[in-house]
Enzyme design. Structure first.
Site: not given
Ligand code: AQP
Length: 335
Positions: A117, A199, A202
């Site tokens: 990050k 991956k 969001k």
């Molecule tokens: N691409 C993915 N495939 C499977 N699982 C995923 N998760 C996130 N992306 C994928 C799972 O979603 C849960 C919540 O995630 P989060 O919002 O707490 O944080 P994150 O993992 O950082 O998700 P994002 O979408 O990538 O958010 P941003 O863009 O804000 O960093 C977790 O259980 C995660 O494993």
């Protein structure tokens, strides 16, 4: 829902950093829904964690409400599970500080998510990003969770939580349960549609790379149509076919078909047919979510009531552990 039940406690959170993606849904939230009968589930919107990246305040507020509604729309039932917004329970911030003071600089420096990050947001490497795992440890330990559903990217944080809890228990006396990872059977890791080696996220600035769970069916079909694949014409799951592997993973997670069944289904057909089938299956899967979400967002009073109920219960449960921890470290409790 009663804490007195013999059910094991599962806890997980999701950040309100945007509309959930198909990755969040297939990799996390869809699985959370299925756990609700077997476990006592605590799910929260991690708005404090989302502060480690800059989001316009008004947007953060709107996204937090939206994320809460999305959890319910995805089938998280507030009559079965505890659903709440993290900052509505002040115990998280307090316990986060206690955990900060039990965390070592060296171990926080080794967290890969911090490194990733920091690279992603080089202009905002704030202290919160660095101590994020300590806040997360507090989130988990406050509720004496037995299990935490973890993706591959979260195992390091869970290990950290166990290390910090062990250190606290050793120094001040045993109060924290050591949580175990919960590894869902069918949790899919969904990759970007434009760069299938990273991956789906969001916060990806390229809208074509992600499927938002509120996307219109037409938009979903178009995004799958333009998904990156390869120059072969074989729907098969193997190394070097990242784009097709990702589409097969999605299709399999939604239809429950195995990779071999999918290969057989599309033998002799082109990628166009396959992409269309994946798109249609995803549209059908997400249709009820979108409908539920629209209904919930039109009922502000219901959402507010559920948030308030969640905050009260979360505060009640967490305060038991927080008070013990404060006593143990020698904070003078208010009389
Ligand atoms: N691409 C993915 N495939 C499977 N699982 C995923 N998760 C996130 N992306 C994928 C799972 O979603 C849960 C919540 O995630 P989060 O919002 O707490 O944080 P994150 O993992 O950082 O998700 P994002 O979408 O990538 O958010 P941003 O863009 O804000 O960093 C977790 O259980 C995660 O494993």
């Amino acid at each position: 829902m009663a804490e007195e039940t013999q059910k094991k406690i599962i806890l997980s959170g999701i950040q309100p950093t945007g509309v959930f993606t198909l990755g969040n849904y297939l990799g996390a939230v869809k699985g959370w829904k299925d756990l609700q009968d077997e476990y006592l589930c605590y799910y929260f919107i991690a708005d404090l964690h989302s502060m480690t990246i800059h989001i316009d305040p008004q947007k953060r507020r709107a996204q937090t409400r939206q994320a809460f509604a999305l959890l319910l729309a995805c089938g998280i039932d507030p009559d079965k599970s505890l659903v709440f917004v993290q900052s509505h329970n002040k115990a998280h911030a307090e316990m986060g500080w206690i955990m900060d003071c039990c965390s070592q600089f060296g171990e926080l420096s080794r967290m890969t998510q911090f490194k990733d990050k920091s690279q992603k947001h080089p202009d905002n490497i704030n202290a919160g990003l660095f101590t994020y795992p300590a806040l997360m440890a507090g989130d988990i330990l406050l509720y004496q969770a037995d299990y935490v559903p973890v993706g591959a990217d979260q195992t390091q944080h869970l290990e950290f939580t166990r290390d910090v809890a062990t250190r606290f228990n050793h120094t001040y006396g045993e109060i924290f349960k050591l949580p175990e990872g919960y590894y869902p059977k069918a949790g899919a890791r969904v990759m970007s549609l434009q760069d299938p080696t990273s991956k789906m996220s969001k916060s990806d600035p390229n809208p074509k790379a992600t499927i938002s769970i509120l996307d219109d069916p037409k938009v979903i079909m178009n995004k799958f149509k333009s998904a990156v694949t390869d120059s072969e014409a074989e729907v098969a799951f193997r190394e070097g076919k990242d784009g097709i592997n990702n589409l097969m993973t999605i299709y399999s997670a939604v239809t429950k078909k195995t990779m071999d069944e999918i290969t057989a289904e599309f033998a002799g057909k082109g990628y166009g047919d396959f992409k269309k089938a994946v798109g249609e299956a995803v549209c059908e899967e997400l249709r009820p979510v979108r409908e539920n979400f629209d209904r919930l967002m039109n009922d502000r009073a219901y959402l507010d009531e559920q948030m308030k109920k969640g905050a009260e219960r979360a505060t009640y449960i967490a305060n038991k552990t927080l008070t013990k921890a404060k006593k143990r470290v020698g904070l003078l409790l208010e009389s």
